[in-house]
Design a protein around this motif. Sequence first.
Motif, PDB file in Angstrom:
ATOM      1  N   THR A 183     -22.205  -3.695  19.243  1.00  0.00           N
ATOM      2  CA  THR A 183     -21.541  -4.049  17.991  1.00  0.00           C
ATOM      3  C   THR A 183     -20.218  -3.303  17.891  1.00  0.00           C
ATOM      4  N   GLU A 184     -19.140  -4.050  17.664  1.00  0.00           N
ATOM      5  CA  GLU A 184     -17.833  -3.441  17.458  1.00  0.00           C
ATOM      6  C   GLU A 184     -17.329  -3.824  16.074  1.00  0.00           C
ATOM      7  N   ALA A 185     -16.789  -2.845  15.350  1.00  0.00           N
ATOM      8  CA  ALA A 185     -16.381  -3.055  13.961  1.00  0.00           C
ATOM      9  C   ALA A 185     -14.875  -3.215  13.834  1.00  0.00           C
ATOM     10  N   TRP A 186     -14.456  -4.354  13.235  1.00  0.00           N
ATOM     11  CA  TRP A 186     -13.052  -4.443  12.808  1.00  0.00           C
ATOM     12  C   TRP A 186     -12.986  -4.277  11.289  1.00  0.00           C
ATOM     13  N   SER A 187     -11.803  -3.912  10.806  1.00  0.00           N
ATOM     14  CA  SER A 187     -11.658  -3.454   9.402  1.00  0.00           C
ATOM     15  C   SER A 187     -12.690  -2.380   9.087  1.00  0.00           C
ATOM     16  N   PRO A 188     -12.810  -1.356   9.958  1.00  0.00           N
ATOM     17  CA  PRO A 188     -13.874  -0.358   9.777  1.00  0.00           C
ATOM     18  C   PRO A 188     -13.701   0.502   8.538  1.00  0.00           C
ATOM     19  N   LEU A 189     -12.476   0.562   8.008  1.00  0.00           N
ATOM     20  CA  LEU A 189     -12.223   1.351   6.796  1.00  0.00           C
ATOM     21  C   LEU A 189     -12.143   0.449   5.562  1.00  0.00           C
ATOM     22  N   GLY A 190     -12.612  -0.810   5.706  1.00  0.00           N
ATOM     23  CA  GLY A 190     -12.521  -1.745   4.585  1.00  0.00           C
ATOM     24  C   GLY A 190     -11.070  -2.036   4.216  1.00  0.00           C
ATOM     25  N   GLN A 191     -10.208  -2.085   5.243  1.00  0.00           N
ATOM     26  CA  GLN A 191      -8.770  -2.319   5.056  1.00  0.00           C
ATOM     27  C   GLN A 191      -8.183  -1.334   4.036  1.00  0.00           C
ATOM     28  N   GLY A 192      -8.687  -0.110   4.074  1.00  0.00           N
ATOM     29  CA  GLY A 192      -8.173   0.943   3.202  1.00  0.00           C
ATOM     30  C   GLY A 192      -8.800   0.987   1.826  1.00  0.00           C
ATOM     31  N   SER A 193      -9.608  -0.039   1.504  1.00  0.00           N
ATOM     32  CA  SER A 193     -10.144  -0.128   0.135  1.00  0.00           C
ATOM     33  C   SER A 193     -11.170   0.960  -0.166  1.00  0.00           C
ATOM     34  N   LEU A 194     -11.717   1.580   0.882  1.00  0.00           N
ATOM     35  CA  LEU A 194     -12.771   2.587   0.675  1.00  0.00           C
ATOM     36  C   LEU A 194     -12.244   4.020   0.686  1.00  0.00           C
ATOM     37  N   LEU A 195     -10.962   4.189   0.981  1.00  0.00           N
ATOM     38  CA  LEU A 195     -10.442   5.542   1.167  1.00  0.00           C
ATOM     39  C   LEU A 195     -10.421   6.354  -0.128  1.00  0.00           C
ATOM     40  N   ALA A 196     -10.372   5.658  -1.263  1.00  0.00           N
ATOM     41  CA  ALA A 196     -10.367   6.367  -2.555  1.00  0.00           C
ATOM     42  C   ALA A 196     -11.702   6.259  -3.269  1.00  0.00           C
TER      43      ALA A 196
END
Length: 275
Positions: A183-196
Motif C-alpha cells: 500500500t502506497e499513500a498519496w496525499s498522506p498529509l491530507g493535502q495539508g488539511s490535517l497539519l493544524a
Amino acid sequence: MNPRVALNDGNSIPQVGLGVWQTPPDETERAVTAALQSGYRHIDTAAAYQNEVETGRALASAGVPRDEVFLVTKLWNGDQGYDATLGAFEASLDRLGVDYLDLYLIHWPVPAKNAYVDTFKAFAHLRDQGRIRSIGVSNFEPEHLKILIDSTGIVPAVNQIELHPLLPQRELREVHTQLGIATEAWSPLGQGSLLADPVITEIAAAHGKTPAQVLIRWHIQLGNIVIPKSVNPERIASNFDVFDFELSEQDIASIASLENGTRLGPDPRTFNFTG
C-alpha cells in the motif's frame, strides 16, 4: 535510516519518498535535488504531472548513482491500451533521461475505457524485457484489482491510493494484505488539511516533532509507503527526519478517531477523464 518495504516480486522500495504531484516544473528540479541531498532515494512522478523532464534533470545532476534511486512514474489515462502504453512508456523514459524504471503504475483504472487489463499486459511485457523492475497500479478499487489479477495472472506490486487519517482505507488495505500488494499513500498529509488539527498538533508537541512528521510516522507504523510532497528544502528535509521516534498505541488510537471518509481527490470508480 529509511526502511525498505518488500514487494511481491522480490524487489523492495524505500518506505519514504518525495512526491512531485502539483509541483510546478520550474520548482521540481530544485525540490528533487533537495530531497536527494537530504537522503531520499525514492522519487515519484507521473506523465500527467508534466514535470518528468525536470525530475530527470535533478537525478542526472545530483551525483547519486542511478541504481541507488527508486524512480517511479505513471501512465496517463489517455495512453491506456497495449500499443499506446508502449509508446507512452518510451516517451516517459525520454523525458526522464533514463533507460529503465524501478516502478511503473497505471495512474487510474478509468473503468469507462476498460483498457487497464491490456495496459497491464504491456507493463508485464516491458518488465520481462528488463525495462521496468516492478509494475503496479494507482487508485484501483478491489473490483479493479480482481479483474486485473484474474485476467493477467499477475498481482500488482503496489497500489498507490489516496490515504490519510480522514480516509485510512481500512478495507482496501486489508485486500492488499490478502493479495500481497504493498500500500502506497498519496496525499498522506491530507493535502495539508490535517497539519493544524488539534489531535495532530497535540501529539506533535508531546514528541517534539512537527505535525507533518507525526502524520508521516503514522503511515510508517501502518506499513504504508508514503510520498509527502513539498517544494521547501527545509520541509523536505524535515519530512525525512521521522526515523528517531515512535507513536504510542494511544497516539495511533487518537489519530484513528479522525476518520470521517473524506476523499480529497476523485473517486476511482467514476473518474474517467482522459484529456
